[in-house]
Design a protein around this motif. Structure first.
Motif, PDB file in Angstrom:
ATOM      1  N   LYS A   5     -28.642 -19.156  -0.550  1.00  0.00           N
ATOM      2  CA  LYS A   5     -27.186 -18.923  -0.540  1.00  0.00           C
ATOM      3  C   LYS A   5     -26.841 -17.631  -1.277  1.00  0.00           C
ATOM      4  CE  LYS A   5     -25.280 -23.261   0.535  1.00  0.00           C
ATOM      5  NZ  LYS A   5     -24.304 -23.292   1.567  1.00  0.00           N
ATOM      6  N   VAL A   6     -27.446 -17.465  -2.463  1.00  0.00           N
ATOM      7  CA  VAL A   6     -27.177 -16.257  -3.242  1.00  0.00           C
ATOM      8  C   VAL A   6     -27.638 -15.025  -2.461  1.00  0.00           C
ATOM      9  CG1 VAL A   6     -27.754 -14.990  -5.356  1.00  0.00           C
ATOM     10  CG2 VAL A   6     -27.233 -17.437  -5.470  1.00  0.00           C
ATOM     11  N   VAL A  45     -20.318 -16.862  -5.497  1.00  0.00           N
ATOM     12  CA  VAL A  45     -21.155 -17.919  -6.079  1.00  0.00           C
ATOM     13  C   VAL A  45     -20.280 -18.962  -6.777  1.00  0.00           C
ATOM     14  CG1 VAL A  45     -22.877 -18.407  -7.872  1.00  0.00           C
ATOM     15  CG2 VAL A  45     -23.224 -16.498  -6.288  1.00  0.00           C
ATOM     16  N   VAL A  64     -31.431 -11.029  -8.987  1.00  0.00           N
ATOM     17  CA  VAL A  64     -31.061 -12.206  -8.207  1.00  0.00           C
ATOM     18  C   VAL A  64     -31.509 -13.460  -8.965  1.00  0.00           C
ATOM     19  CG1 VAL A  64     -31.446 -13.407  -6.025  1.00  0.00           C
ATOM     20  CG2 VAL A  64     -31.144 -10.913  -6.034  1.00  0.00           C
ATOM     21  N   LEU A  67     -29.027 -14.835 -11.551  1.00  0.00           N
ATOM     22  CA  LEU A  67     -27.909 -15.559 -10.954  1.00  0.00           C
ATOM     23  C   LEU A  67     -28.337 -16.928 -10.443  1.00  0.00           C
ATOM     24  CD1 LEU A  67     -24.939 -15.380 -10.381  1.00  0.00           C
ATOM     25  CD2 LEU A  67     -25.430 -13.987  -8.378  1.00  0.00           C
ATOM     26  N   VAL A  68     -29.469 -16.970  -9.763  1.00  0.00           N
ATOM     27  CA  VAL A  68     -29.988 -18.235  -9.226  1.00  0.00           C
ATOM     28  C   VAL A  68     -30.270 -19.226 -10.362  1.00  0.00           C
ATOM     29  CG1 VAL A  68     -31.959 -19.312  -8.057  1.00  0.00           C
ATOM     30  CG2 VAL A  68     -30.912 -17.239  -7.106  1.00  0.00           C
ATOM     31  N   VAL A  71     -27.034 -20.676 -11.791  1.00  0.00           N
ATOM     32  CA  VAL A  71     -26.454 -21.691 -10.903  1.00  0.00           C
ATOM     33  C   VAL A  71     -27.256 -22.996 -11.003  1.00  0.00           C
ATOM     34  CG1 VAL A  71     -26.043 -22.323  -8.500  1.00  0.00           C
ATOM     35  CG2 VAL A  71     -25.438 -20.037  -9.305  1.00  0.00           C
TER      36      VAL A  71
END
Length: 76
Positions: A5-6, A45, A64, A67-68, A71
């Motif tokens: 998704k990211v 996000v 990345v 961020l992942v 989440v």
């Protein structure tokens, strides 16, 4: 999977080839994202996962993976 998704948000916002986006891809250095791009990705996000990412936290995201992992640690 959160990464997929990211990755989709990054590809959509930056118009880059999906093959360029990996977990260790640096948004600014590797993909030439600017601060506005980063904000748009973070907003996407937040909307997707119902999160509110504090600005001081968001400023520290470089890859990345950053961020992942955020989440995955904070989603319900």
């Amino acid at each position: 999977m959160v990464f997929d998704k990211v990755k989709g948000f990054v590809v959509d916002q930056l118009g880059v080839d999906p093959d360029q986006v990996e977990m260790d891809t640096n948004l600014m250095k590797d993909l030439e994202a600017d601060s506005l791009d980063a904000v748009e990705i973070i907003l996407a996000v937040e909307d997707e996962y119902g999160l509110d990412i504090p600005d001081e936290t968001a400023e520290k995201f470089e890859t990345v993976r950053d961020l992942v992992e955020y989440v995955e640690a904070h989603k319900e």
